[in-house]
Design a protein around this motif. Sequence first.
Motif, mmCIF file in Angstrom:
data_model
loop_
_atom_site.group_PDB
_atom_site.id
_atom_site.type_symbol
_atom_site.label_atom_id
_atom_site.label_comp_id
_atom_site.label_asym_id
_atom_site.label_seq_id
_atom_site.Cartn_x
_atom_site.Cartn_y
_atom_site.Cartn_z
ATOM 1 N N ARG A 166 -6.334 -13.939 2.713
ATOM 2 C CA ARG A 166 -5.215 -13.174 3.274
ATOM 3 C C ARG A 166 -5.313 -11.704 2.882
ATOM 4 O O ARG A 166 -6.008 -11.346 1.932
ATOM 5 N N MET A 167 -4.601 -10.887 3.626
ATOM 6 C CA MET A 167 -4.665 -9.441 3.438
ATOM 7 C C MET A 167 -3.291 -8.833 3.677
ATOM 8 O O MET A 167 -2.561 -9.267 4.567
ATOM 9 N N THR A 168 -2.945 -7.837 2.858
ATOM 10 C CA THR A 168 -1.710 -7.087 3.032
ATOM 11 C C THR A 168 -2.034 -5.596 2.977
ATOM 12 O O THR A 168 -2.750 -5.151 2.078
ATOM 13 N N ILE A 169 -1.529 -4.841 3.934
ATOM 14 C CA ILE A 169 -1.685 -3.389 3.898
ATOM 15 C C ILE A 169 -0.666 -2.830 2.905
ATOM 16 O O ILE A 169 0.539 -3.027 3.062
ATOM 17 N N VAL A 170 -1.154 -2.141 1.868
ATOM 18 C CA VAL A 170 -0.264 -1.591 0.846
ATOM 19 C C VAL A 170 -0.365 -0.072 0.729
ATOM 20 O O VAL A 170 0.465 0.558 0.087
ATOM 21 N N ARG A 171 -1.408 0.533 1.307
ATOM 22 C CA ARG A 171 -1.625 1.980 1.263
ATOM 23 C C ARG A 171 -1.469 2.502 -0.174
ATOM 24 O O ARG A 171 -0.726 3.449 -0.440
ATOM 25 N N ASP A 188 -5.268 11.718 -2.653
ATOM 26 C CA ASP A 188 -6.218 12.818 -2.451
ATOM 27 C C ASP A 188 -5.581 14.162 -2.801
ATOM 28 O O ASP A 188 -6.239 15.056 -3.326
ATOM 29 N N ALA A 189 -4.276 14.275 -2.556
ATOM 30 C CA ALA A 189 -3.577 15.543 -2.808
ATOM 31 C C ALA A 189 -2.977 15.626 -4.209
ATOM 32 O O ALA A 189 -2.977 16.694 -4.827
ATOM 33 N N THR A 190 -2.453 14.496 -4.736
ATOM 34 C CA THR A 190 -1.691 14.539 -5.991
ATOM 35 C C THR A 190 -2.453 14.025 -7.206
ATOM 36 O O THR A 190 -2.101 14.349 -8.342
ATOM 37 N N GLY A 191 -3.458 13.191 -6.986
ATOM 38 C CA GLY A 191 -4.192 12.612 -8.108
ATOM 39 C C GLY A 191 -3.441 11.518 -8.823
ATOM 40 O O GLY A 191 -3.821 11.109 -9.932
ATOM 41 N N ALA A 192 -2.372 10.990 -8.202
ATOM 42 C CA ALA A 192 -1.577 9.927 -8.828
ATOM 43 C C ALA A 192 -1.090 8.948 -7.769
ATOM 44 O O ALA A 192 -0.940 9.301 -6.593
ATOM 45 N N PHE A 193 -0.843 7.702 -8.206
ATOM 46 C CA PHE A 193 -0.255 6.720 -7.309
ATOM 47 C C PHE A 193 1.214 7.059 -7.088
ATOM 48 O O PHE A 193 1.945 7.331 -8.042
ATOM 49 N N ALA A 194 1.654 7.003 -5.833
ATOM 50 C CA ALA A 194 3.067 7.200 -5.526
ATOM 51 C C ALA A 194 3.857 5.972 -5.984
ATOM 52 O O ALA A 194 3.363 4.847 -5.876
ATOM 53 N N PRO A 195 5.078 6.158 -6.508
ATOM 54 C CA PRO A 195 5.877 5.011 -6.959
ATOM 55 C C PRO A 195 6.056 3.954 -5.870
ATOM 56 O O PRO A 195 5.976 2.751 -6.145
ATOM 57 N N GLU A 196 6.273 4.393 -4.641
ATOM 58 C CA GLU A 196 6.469 3.417 -3.559
ATOM 59 C C GLU A 196 5.184 2.671 -3.241
ATOM 60 O O GLU A 196 5.221 1.509 -2.810
ATOM 61 N N ALA A 197 4.029 3.307 -3.460
ATOM 62 C CA ALA A 197 2.756 2.620 -3.249
ATOM 63 C C ALA A 197 2.559 1.534 -4.298
ATOM 64 O O ALA A 197 2.095 0.424 -3.997
ATOM 65 N N LEU A 198 2.911 1.838 -5.555
ATOM 66 C CA LEU A 198 2.831 0.827 -6.612
ATOM 67 C C LEU A 198 3.782 -0.326 -6.322
ATOM 68 O O LEU A 198 3.428 -1.492 -6.525
ATOM 69 N N ASP A 199 4.970 -0.020 -5.834
ATOM 70 C CA ASP A 199 5.922 -1.087 -5.482
ATOM 71 C C ASP A 199 5.321 -2.014 -4.432
ATOM 72 O O ASP A 199 5.470 -3.246 -4.515
ATOM 73 N N ARG A 200 4.645 -1.449 -3.445
ATOM 74 C CA ARG A 200 4.064 -2.281 -2.380
ATOM 75 C C ARG A 200 2.949 -3.175 -2.922
ATOM 76 O O ARG A 200 2.862 -4.359 -2.565
ATOM 77 N N VAL A 201 2.101 -2.613 -3.771
ATOM 78 C CA VAL A 201 0.986 -3.416 -4.275
ATOM 79 C C VAL A 201 1.488 -4.479 -5.241
ATOM 80 O O VAL A 201 0.959 -5.609 -5.263
ATOM 81 N N PHE A 202 2.528 -4.191 -6.012
ATOM 82 C CA PHE A 202 3.068 -5.196 -6.931
ATOM 83 C C PHE A 202 3.738 -6.341 -6.165
ATOM 84 O O PHE A 202 3.639 -7.510 -6.550
ATOM 85 N N ALA A 203 4.422 -6.012 -5.071
ATOM 86 C CA ALA A 203 5.032 -7.061 -4.245
ATOM 87 C C ALA A 203 3.962 -7.981 -3.668
ATOM 88 O O ALA A 203 4.111 -9.209 -3.649
#
Length: 308
Positions: A36-41, A47-62
């Motif tokens: 299975r696969m989930t798009i989490v972006r 590329d611009a900030t050098g850090a994971f966005a909080p909402e991106a971490l929320d998506r991958v943790f879910a």
Amino acid sequence: MSDAGVRVAAVDCGTNSIRLLIADLVDGQLHEVDRRMTIVRLGQGVDATGAFAPEALDRVFAAAEDFASVIRSNSVSRIRFVATSAARDVSNRDAFFAGIEERLGVRPEIISGDDEAELSFRGATTALDVPAPYLVTDIGGGSTELVLGDANGVIAAQSLDLGSVRLTERHVTTDPIAPAELAAITKDIDALLDATTVPLSEARALIAVAGTATTVAAVALKLPEYDRTAVHHARLTTDQLRETTTWLTTSTHAARAAVHSIHPGRIDVIGAGALILQRLTDRLPVTTLTISEQDILDGTALTLHSPR
């Protein structure tokens, strides 16, 4: 499953998607149980900030929580979690490590570009009959792996900072992509392909793996819905690839969204990804390319034949 087999789970977390493969590993062969696969972006803004966005971490943790439930219900004995391009240089990757380990009980491995290339090669070339040497390419959201090899293994490999998400975020602001933006993407692609250390001219076959290539194939084959069995080991001509890439890079977001074989999470980035594949193919002495649904995920699962 025979007594000699073991049930394993491999998780691959890339810039755009997170994927799970559960399989019985018997005598060096994988017998798929669940995929299975989930798009989490996860690479959103990296590329611009050098850090994971909080909402991106929320998506991958879910997504990891969902995968953990599937893994438990399938009585998996061994797990390996690999993370690729987006996770290599971010400033807050410890938060990513902790969140994944809490949910899956395994610490993510940030693998190098060379390791990523080797795992993709191993997964893609299993049970595939093509002329050697063959080039395996894995076009991801943040990087593109190039691996030249044959039946004896890898001859040359390199990971390039080219990816569908990276190039889209860097250059695309219009819908459809403006000619000047398309030219800028092409310039970035060509510059890195010009400098690659992999001897592309030696390849006698091209095997393209992962979501960009499989999506391009589904569109080229005009599938009404995404069909993994139709895509796996499909062969596209270079003319089919060029025609499909032209459409993907000049169509509107709405037009691509109406094509049900394109996952919603890839609609805005598939044009840049397809262009990477086309510019690469144009440099090779081939008239067709083979699409494989087996890739780094399968290669990672194959490494679990013994306790880690």
